[in-house]
Scaffold this active site. Structure first.
Site, PDB file in Angstrom:
ATOM      1  N   ASP A  54     -18.625 -52.171 109.098  1.00  0.00           N
ATOM      2  CA  ASP A  54     -19.298 -53.196 109.906  1.00  0.00           C
ATOM      3  C   ASP A  54     -19.635 -52.675 111.308  1.00  0.00           C
ATOM      4  OD1 ASP A  54     -18.743 -55.070 107.783  1.00  0.00           O
ATOM      5  OD2 ASP A  54     -16.738 -55.314 108.610  1.00  0.00           O
ATOM      6  N   GLU A  93     -24.004 -62.566 103.394  1.00  0.00           N
ATOM      7  CA  GLU A  93     -23.221 -62.562 104.631  1.00  0.00           C
ATOM      8  C   GLU A  93     -23.830 -61.594 105.631  1.00  0.00           C
ATOM      9  OE1 GLU A  93     -19.325 -61.505 103.299  1.00  0.00           O
ATOM     10  OE2 GLU A  93     -19.900 -59.506 102.642  1.00  0.00           O
TER      11      GLU A  93
END
Length: 324
Positions: free
Chosen positions: A43, A212
């Protein structure tokens, strides 16, 4: 990982040829650009400082920092927090935050991040600020938005977008009913008291709910919503992929190249698994001196599925982002 020569070559291609470059199969996707050093990340979110240093924050270790002077060689440089804020334990037994989103506004580095546990929507989005963006310099401002077991959304994977009119917006979300957006007060970095609506931007009404990690940017009069679809965090079994839609309003509706609303499982592929590069996602977009960068992680099929940093340039000549 600077590749200005390649970028200049693509920039002069006619739009019709760029359309032909849009991926029609996994083999059409580009490999990530060359990065070296400490590149085991998840991420990732990156900014470039006024001095030219790249700050790359990522999940784990109280928000790990890696730095680079050339966007190629990265080295570990500590973490945002030395001691976890006490409120984290209310949402994560491990007190280890995820998915940082770093940006620079009005002389301050801001970092939104998520605190949760895997598979749970008892989650919170937090906010921290720093004058330098360096490890140990961050002041935590507490929670911005939360979700609980009775919520139909999940307050993780935040991304701040500042519009041309000065309005601030925060998109977020994971599984459940998909990607959401709230308005942010620029003076606090928290939800705007005069606009408390929670808008829906993307979802998968049937089948898997796996969407997401939103990222919103504005280019050439359109708002673009990038999101990660399908399964992350499973090494070489990950099926993550990056898709995009665009809109004429920041709050949507976002539609893909075929006109399918992202609220109805629409989304045009930007990057998918190919070769050793498995499950690309968890993306962010950085406007750099030589163009827009898609910054993401992938799972290395030649290294037991270890998550690693991926960086590609984006070309917008067709009206849609094409990674190269």
């Amino acid at each position: 990982m600077s590749r200005p020569t390649r970028r200049r070559t693509l920039a002069v291609l006619p739009a019709a040829l760029l359309l032909a470059l849009l991926p029609g199969s996994a083999s059409a996707y580009p490999n990530p650009g060359t990065v070296t050093g400490d590149i085991v990340v998840h991420d990732p979110s990156m900014v470039r400082t006024s001095s030219g240093q790249y700050l790359l924050y990522s999940t784990g270790g109280n928000l790990q920092l890696r730095t680079s002077s050339d966007r190629t060689a990265f080295g570990r440089s500590g973490s945002a927090f030395g001691t976890p804020p006490s409120w984290w334990k209310n949402y994560s037994p491990a007190s280890d935050p995820w998915a940082p989103d770093i940006s620079y506004h009005g002389g301050t580095y801001l970092m939104y991040y998520a605190v949760s546990s895997f598979g749970s929507n008892t989650s919170a989005i937090g906010l921290a600020g720093s004058a330098t963006g360096q490890p140990g310099s961050w002041t935590d401002y507490g929670t911005v938005y939360t979700s609980g077991s009775s919520s139909d959304y999940n307050a993780i994977d935040p991304n701040l977008f500042v519009d041309d009119d000065g309005k601030w917006w925060l998109s977020f979300g994971s599984w459940w009913t998909g990607i959401k957006m709230i308005r942010i007060d620029p003076s606090t970095g928290k939800q705007h008291a005069g606009d408390t609506a929670r808008r829906s931007l993307a979802s998968r009404p049937t089948g898997t709910k796996a969407v997401e990690a939103p990222t919103v940017v504005k280019r050439n009069g359109y708002y673009y919503l990038f999101a990660s679809y399908d399964t992350c965090c499973a090494g070489t079994s990950s099926t993550y992929k990056v898709k995009v839609g665009r809109a004429t309003s920041v709050t949507g509706p976002y539609k893909d190249r075929n006109g399918v609303n992202m609220l109805s499982n629409g989304g045009t592929p930007v990057l998918e698994s190919h070769g050793r590069y498995i499950g690309p996602g968890g993306q962010s977009v950085l406007a750099d001196s030589d163009g827009d960068l898609l910054v993401y992680h992938y799972y290395d099929g030649q290294d037991n599925g270890t998550p690693k940093l991926g960086v590609n340039l984006l070309n917008w000549a067709s009206g849609w982002p094409v990674a190269y």
